[in-house]
Scaffold this motif. Structure first.
Motif, PDB file in Angstrom:
ATOM      1  N   GLN A  92      73.688  15.531  -9.115  1.00  0.00           N
ATOM      2  CA  GLN A  92      74.706  15.434  -7.792  1.00  0.00           C
ATOM      3  C   GLN A  92      75.991  15.260  -8.607  1.00  0.00           C
ATOM      4  OE1 GLN A  92      73.087  13.062  -9.478  1.00  0.00           O
ATOM      5  NE2 GLN A  92      74.485  11.425  -9.364  1.00  0.00           N
ATOM      6  N   GLY A  93      76.029  15.153  -9.928  1.00  0.00           N
ATOM      7  CA  GLY A  93      77.549  14.972 -10.503  1.00  0.00           C
ATOM      8  C   GLY A  93      77.897  13.473 -10.649  1.00  0.00           C
ATOM      9  N   THR A  94      78.623  13.270 -11.811  1.00  0.00           N
ATOM     10  CA  THR A  94      79.255  12.091 -11.835  1.00  0.00           C
ATOM     11  C   THR A  94      80.706  12.587 -12.388  1.00  0.00           C
ATOM     12  OG1 THR A  94      78.873   9.926 -13.126  1.00  0.00           O
ATOM     13  CG2 THR A  94      78.325  11.901 -14.413  1.00  0.00           C
ATOM     14  N   GLN A  95      81.508  11.462 -11.766  1.00  0.00           N
ATOM     15  CA  GLN A  95      83.031  11.803 -12.205  1.00  0.00           C
ATOM     16  C   GLN A  95      83.354  10.900 -13.345  1.00  0.00           C
ATOM     17  OE1 GLN A  95      85.188  13.402 -10.247  1.00  0.00           O
ATOM     18  NE2 GLN A  95      86.806  12.992 -11.650  1.00  0.00           N
ATOM     19  N   SER A 154      74.295   9.989 -14.277  1.00  0.00           N
ATOM     20  CA  SER A 154      75.226   8.814 -14.366  1.00  0.00           C
ATOM     21  C   SER A 154      75.944   8.376 -15.266  1.00  0.00           C
ATOM     22  CB  SER A 154      74.012   7.458 -13.998  1.00  0.00           C
ATOM     23  OG  SER A 154      73.370   7.320 -15.263  1.00  0.00           O
ATOM     24  N   GLY A 155      76.932   7.208 -15.340  1.00  0.00           N
ATOM     25  CA  GLY A 155      77.476   6.776 -16.640  1.00  0.00           C
ATOM     26  C   GLY A 155      78.985   7.373 -16.774  1.00  0.00           C
ATOM     27  N   GLY A 156      79.507   8.019 -15.535  1.00  0.00           N
ATOM     28  CA  GLY A 156      80.859   8.297 -15.669  1.00  0.00           C
ATOM     29  C   GLY A 156      81.800   7.191 -15.061  1.00  0.00           C
ATOM     30  N   GLY A 157      83.171   7.178 -15.067  1.00  0.00           N
ATOM     31  CA  GLY A 157      83.886   6.094 -14.893  1.00  0.00           C
ATOM     32  C   GLY A 157      85.398   6.641 -15.425  1.00  0.00           C
ATOM     33  N   LEU A 158      86.243   5.795 -15.511  1.00  0.00           N
ATOM     34  CA  LEU A 158      87.626   5.836 -15.740  1.00  0.00           C
ATOM     35  C   LEU A 158      87.783   5.119 -16.940  1.00  0.00           C
ATOM     36  CD1 LEU A 158      90.550   6.219 -15.203  1.00  0.00           C
ATOM     37  CD2 LEU A 158      90.614   4.017 -14.038  1.00  0.00           C
ATOM     38  N   VAL A 159      88.396   5.961 -18.093  1.00  0.00           N
ATOM     39  CA  VAL A 159      88.620   5.649 -19.371  1.00  0.00           C
ATOM     40  C   VAL A 159      89.931   6.148 -19.890  1.00  0.00           C
ATOM     41  CG1 VAL A 159      87.461   7.527 -20.508  1.00  0.00           C
ATOM     42  CG2 VAL A 159      87.305   5.533 -21.832  1.00  0.00           C
ATOM     43  N   GLN A 160      90.638   5.307 -20.620  1.00  0.00           N
ATOM     44  CA  GLN A 160      91.919   5.895 -21.329  1.00  0.00           C
ATOM     45  C   GLN A 160      91.781   6.954 -22.354  1.00  0.00           C
ATOM     46  OE1 GLN A 160      93.809   2.317 -22.871  1.00  0.00           O
ATOM     47  NE2 GLN A 160      94.931   2.073 -21.236  1.00  0.00           N
ATOM     48  N   ALA A 161      92.496   7.559 -22.545  1.00  0.00           N
ATOM     49  CA  ALA A 161      92.490   8.783 -23.518  1.00  0.00           C
ATOM     50  C   ALA A 161      92.245   8.247 -24.880  1.00  0.00           C
ATOM     51  CB  ALA A 161      93.935   9.656 -23.659  1.00  0.00           C
ATOM     52  N   ASP A 191      89.776  16.393 -20.122  1.00  0.00           N
ATOM     53  CA  ASP A 191      88.075  16.302 -19.769  1.00  0.00           C
ATOM     54  C   ASP A 191      87.751  15.629 -18.340  1.00  0.00           C
ATOM     55  OD1 ASP A 191      88.128  15.084 -23.245  1.00  0.00           O
ATOM     56  OD2 ASP A 191      87.265  17.123 -22.540  1.00  0.00           O
ATOM     57  N   THR A 192      88.752  15.487 -17.853  1.00  0.00           N
ATOM     58  CA  THR A 192      88.621  14.917 -16.487  1.00  0.00           C
ATOM     59  C   THR A 192      87.779  15.937 -15.643  1.00  0.00           C
ATOM     60  OG1 THR A 192      90.510  13.348 -16.688  1.00  0.00           O
ATOM     61  CG2 THR A 192      89.761  13.935 -14.415  1.00  0.00           C
ATOM     62  N   GLY A 193      86.793  15.372 -15.012  1.00  0.00           N
ATOM     63  CA  GLY A 193      86.188  16.313 -13.936  1.00  0.00           C
ATOM     64  C   GLY A 193      84.881  15.501 -13.382  1.00  0.00           C
ATOM     65  N   THR A 194      83.892  16.647 -12.669  1.00  0.00           N
ATOM     66  CA  THR A 194      82.850  16.178 -12.191  1.00  0.00           C
ATOM     67  C   THR A 194      82.061  16.948 -13.312  1.00  0.00           C
ATOM     68  OG1 THR A 194      83.613  15.829  -9.920  1.00  0.00           O
ATOM     69  CG2 THR A 194      81.123  16.180 -10.472  1.00  0.00           C
ATOM     70  N   TYR A 195      81.001  16.055 -13.852  1.00  0.00           N
ATOM     71  CA  TYR A 195      79.897  16.593 -14.782  1.00  0.00           C
ATOM     72  C   TYR A 195      78.565  16.508 -14.124  1.00  0.00           C
ATOM     73  CZ  TYR A 195      83.349  16.212 -18.391  1.00  0.00           C
ATOM     74  OH  TYR A 195      84.391  16.155 -19.415  1.00  0.00           O
ATOM     75  N   TYR A 196      77.850  17.640 -14.200  1.00  0.00           N
ATOM     76  CA  TYR A 196      76.811  18.133 -13.527  1.00  0.00           C
ATOM     77  C   TYR A 196      75.634  18.053 -14.898  1.00  0.00           C
ATOM     78  CZ  TYR A 196      79.393  18.816  -9.406  1.00  0.00           C
ATOM     79  OH  TYR A 196      80.436  18.708  -8.473  1.00  0.00           O
ATOM     80  N   CYS A 197      74.595  17.767 -14.451  1.00  0.00           N
ATOM     81  CA  CYS A 197      73.267  18.173 -15.401  1.00  0.00           C
ATOM     82  C   CYS A 197      72.526  19.281 -14.807  1.00  0.00           C
ATOM     83  CB  CYS A 197      72.524  16.969 -15.911  1.00  0.00           C
ATOM     84  SG  CYS A 197      71.909  15.992 -14.487  1.00  0.00           S
TER      85      CYS A 197
END
Length: 117
Positions: free
Chosen positions: A109-112, A6-13, A88-94
């Motif tokens: 499951q991945g977080t975007q 968890s914790g993914g989201g949209l953020v500015q550079a 760094d944009t992508g899907t992050y998996y643990c």
């Protein structure tokens, strides 16, 4: 073992995000925990890793910007991401490895994560 990222989201550079990975159903102690990501047009790549004892390793592209940590008592791993870049944009998996899983490990499951320019 189930992993919930968890914790993914949209953020500015230039912004920051903190990803969390919660492991449940743990039968044996978790050895190494890692974060991987899949970015556009690229294969899944290792971002950061941390041993049970706290030794860390990072991809060159994130060194100095990302920090991996873990809480063994809670079976949690974290990825603090600072100075984020559009690439760094992508899907992050643990990922977590135990004595039972071996190198195949367990995957969340991945977080975007989306970083806008």
């Amino acid at each position: 073992v189930q992993l919930q990222a968890s914790g993914g989201g949209l953020v500015q550079a230039g912004g920051s995000l903190r990803l969390s990975c919660a492991a449940s159903g743990v039968d044996f102690a978790i050895d190494v925990m890692r974060w991987y990501r899949e970015t556009s047009g690229k294969q899944r790549e290792l971002v950061a890793a941390i041993s049970r004892g706290g030794m860390t390793d990072y991809a060159d592209s994130v060194k100095g910007r990302f920090t991996i940590s873990r809480d063994n008592a809670k079976n949690m791993a974290y990825l603090q991401m600072n100075s984020l870049k559009p690439e760094d944009t992508g899907t992050y998996y643990c990922y977590a490895q135990t004595l039972v899983s071996g190198p195949a490990g367990y995957w969340g499951q991945g977080t975007q994560v989306t970083v806008s320019s």
